[in-house]
Design a protein around this motif. Structure first.
Motif, PDB file in Angstrom:
ATOM      1  N   GLY A  22       0.850  -1.230   0.098  1.00 58.38           N
ATOM      2  CA  GLY A  22       0.084   0.206  -0.033  1.00 58.38           C
ATOM      3  C   GLY A  22       0.871   1.358  -0.213  1.00 58.38           C
ATOM      4  O   GLY A  22       2.332   1.072   0.100  1.00 58.38           O
ATOM      5  N   PRO A  23       0.145   2.251  -0.081  1.00 51.23           N
ATOM      6  CA  PRO A  23       0.842   3.707  -0.309  1.00 51.23           C
ATOM      7  C   PRO A  23       1.219   4.465   1.173  1.00 51.23           C
ATOM      8  O   PRO A  23       0.688   5.385   1.561  1.00 51.23           O
ATOM      9  N   PHE A  24       1.856   3.717   2.164  1.00 47.86           N
ATOM     10  CA  PHE A  24       1.931   4.099   3.257  1.00 47.86           C
ATOM     11  C   PHE A  24       3.396   4.163   3.860  1.00 47.86           C
ATOM     12  O   PHE A  24       4.205   3.438   3.125  1.00 47.86           O
ATOM     13  N   GLY A  25       3.922   4.637   4.972  1.00 47.25           N
ATOM     14  CA  GLY A  25       5.054   4.628   5.519  1.00 47.25           C
ATOM     15  C   GLY A  25       4.878   4.039   6.935  1.00 47.25           C
ATOM     16  O   GLY A  25       4.115   3.654   7.390  1.00 47.25           O
ATOM     17  N   HIS A  26       6.055   3.909   7.544  1.00 50.17           N
ATOM     18  CA  HIS A  26       6.496   3.647   8.865  1.00 50.17           C
ATOM     19  C   HIS A  26       6.006   4.869   9.854  1.00 50.17           C
ATOM     20  O   HIS A  26       6.892   5.257  10.569  1.00 50.17           O
ATOM     21  N   GLY A  27       4.733   5.093   9.432  1.00 50.59           N
ATOM     22  CA  GLY A  27       4.169   6.550  10.192  1.00 50.59           C
ATOM     23  C   GLY A  27       3.679   7.367   9.128  1.00 50.59           C
ATOM     24  O   GLY A  27       3.833   7.087   7.859  1.00 50.59           O
ATOM     25  N   ALA A  28       2.955   8.368   9.663  1.00 49.28           N
ATOM     26  CA  ALA A  28       2.078   9.300   8.473  1.00 49.28           C
ATOM     27  C   ALA A  28       3.017   9.915   7.620  1.00 49.28           C
ATOM     28  O   ALA A  28       4.116  10.293   7.908  1.00 49.28           O
TER      29      ALA A  28
END
Length: 578
Positions: free
Chosen positions: A290-296
């Motif tokens: 998905g389009p996410f990181g290890h935090g916002a």
């Protein structure tokens, strides 16, 4: 996001102190015993604390949450270094009510679905006995804990492991030990190799590794030891997935993020286990990216559509229903890979080309397309001609290029605008003309860079950037290579540079999936520093961690002629525009 991704975003531990877990278990843990269940004031409502004895006699504490009704039930276990009873927050949660409420909600995710949920403190953490050393004991302890849970009266003997980040690492390590009663795992954002992740291309992740460690009170002596631990050795590989995942015999559902610090881990582990894994693993894997990181994410891009899909939590329960309960819910009839195809995503202007796609494998079918660097800073589809064509710059370690976004943990992360880095002689921006049609990529990205330096060692850094029509330079991927490690990190692979002689230095940018839309430009940025994301090379040629010589300014050169065709290599899907 769902519970597992929430857990995954909490942790830096996977980057920092990992040395290695000891070798494979010598014997089953059938003799591991439990102390009598015990209630104490710190327990979340509905939990019972039980103690599991490991093979060396050390007892690990676990909170056991059971479904309503009469068992036995299948078990989902999470092994955590972050305290099974939650962290105390005297400022925001003085009476612990919020902490206990979160733990109850976490357990309810499983118990309402008919699973016993076991949340265990790893060795040396919380109420568990022993000395804590990050991930050094989690092969044996993971094996013993799974077998202990399988033998408890409330268990039907089928155990699954679930967790993200540090908890994903403990799940992977237990899976490598192949406990007989472990039937499946659900792993969110976890690496495939801690050495490769902490020292990308042989360059230490300065702020996320040493910076985090220093913030935890780690001594300068230990930090300097970490600086020197860049080479490949037995201590890294005793618990590395890249070395030991061949022993995994179970289905694993991997969930990762395109901007996560462990992006490559979930992809790599899926690829290996799905296509080359042992019996029980091969052909039974799943991957969701998905389009996410290890935090916002930081910056001016956002991907709200993925949150609305809420796939991760639903898929986890379907996964365990299938493998632990035998419910034929169709999950294994669905494509093994789900991945989010990113596209234009400036806040409030999400392109409809952002979407979730599926594939029979990773990467999807693609063709390598090269975009060649030219001296006028253009990325061209035409291979270069001529001789001696090059661009040079001075790399001063005292004036490094600042970090703006990327796959970071402890500071701003994600697709931030690289225009924050002003024009400077040691930061080379190459880009295509405005695209006359979409260019869609899905798979691994690399740079074939022909570089030279006037010393024995230096670094080269590459960034893949999506340039919007309004000029926004959205970072997609970035990675370095340390020249001495261009052939690898085994002792015999290390080669110093010959001053002034160009050599190929391939840069692995990891994988992504993105559509560079019509009107955008594809850009490649080349430099030699990215601080504080990566350690700054002093250009002296000294061994990592040595500081006997003063840093020196290096004259670095990028070649782009017929004999040295430096290129960005993209995995283009539908290369003919069909």
């Amino acid at each position: 996001m769902s519970k597992p991704i929430h857990l995954a975003l909490a942790s830096a531990l996977a980057l920092t102190l990992a040395t290695a877990a000891a070798g494979a278990p010598a014997k089953p843990a059938a003799e591991a015993v439990a102390a009598a269940p015990y209630r104490w004031p710190g327990l979340a409502p509905g939990a019972v604390e039980e103690m599991a004895a490991m093979r060396d006699g050390v007892k690990l504490a676990a909170n056991v949450f059971k479904p309503a009704g009469t068992g036995p039930w299948p078990v989902v276990m999470t092994r955590t270094p972050y305290l099974k009873d939650g962290r105390i927050d005297k400022e925001h949660d003085p009476d612990g009510s919020k902490r206990r409420e979160a733990l109850v909600k976490q357990a309810k995710h499983y118990t309402d679905a008919g699973f016993v949920y076991v949340l265990q403190d790893v060795r040396g953490k919380g109420r568990s006995q022993g000395f804590y050393a990050a991930f050094e004991n989690d092969v044996e302890d993971g094996y013993d804990s799974v077998e202990w849970a399988a033998a408890r009266p409330w268990s039907n003997g089928k155990v699954g492991l679930s967790g993200g980040s540090a908890m994903g690492i403990t799940a992977n390590e237990a899976a490598m030990a192949a406990p007989p009663h472990l039937k499946a795992a659900y792993v969110v954002v976890a690496p495939y190799d801690l050495m490769q992740n902490s020292y990308m291309g042989g360059v230490l992740k300065e702020k996320d590794v040493l910076g985090w460690s220093k913030g935890q009170g780690v001594s300068d002596e230990v930090l300097n030891t970490q600086r020197r631990r860049v080479g490949d050795d037995i201590f890294w590989n005793r618990a590395a997935m890249s070395t030991n995942r061949k022993y995994i015999q179970i289905p694993i559902y991997n969930v990762g993020g395109w901007y996560d610090i462990f992006d490559h881990g979930n992809v790599s582990n899926f690829e290996y286990l799905q296509n080359h894994g042992a019996k029980g693993a091969r052909g039974n894997q799943k991957l969701l990216m998905g389009p996410f990181g290890h935090g916002a994410l930081s910056g001016d891009l956002e991907y709200p559509g993925f949150d609305r899909l809420n796939l991760a939590g639903d898929q986890e329960l379907r996964w365990f229903d299938y493998w632990l309960k035998g419910v034929d819910n169709g999950i294994m009839d669905e494509p093994p890979v789900g991945y989010y195809m990113m596209a234009g995503a400036e806040k409030g202007q999400l392109s409809p080309k952002n979407r979730l796609l599926t594939s029979a494998n990773w990467p999807p079918a693609n063709r390598e397309v090269r975009y060649y660097l030219t001296p006028d800073k253009v990325l061209s589809g035409k291979a270069p001609s001529g001789d001696g064509v090059k661009v040079s710059y001075r790399f001063d370690p005292a004036d490094p290029v600042p970090t703006v976004g990327g796959a970071n943990l402890t500071f701003e992360r994600g697709p931030m605008d690289q225009r924050a880095i002003p024009a400077r002689q040691d930061y080379l921006r190459f880009q295509t003309p405005a695209l006359d049609k979409d260019v869609t990529i899905a798979g691994p990205v690399k740079v074939e860079l022909y570089g030279a330096t006037d010393g024995l060692d230096t670094d080269f850094m590459a960034k893949l950037v999506d340039v919007y029509p309004d000029g926004y330079e959205a970072l997609v991927l970035d990675a370095p290579v340390r020249a001495r490690f261009r052939h690898g990190r085994m002792p015999d692979d290390v080669r110093m540079m010959t001053p002034g002689a160009p050599e190929e230095l391939d840069i692995d940018l990891w994988s992504t999936a993105i559509t560079f839309e019509k009107g955008h430009r594809i850009a490649l940025h080349i430099t030699s520093s990215n601080s504080p994301r990566f350690e700054v090379n002093p250009n002296t040629g000294e061994a990592p961690g040595e500081h006997r010589q003063a840093p020196r300014v290096a004259a670095n050169t990028v070649y782009m002629d017929a004999a040295h065709p430096s290129a960005l290599v993209l995995p283009v899907v539908y290369p003919d525009g069909k």
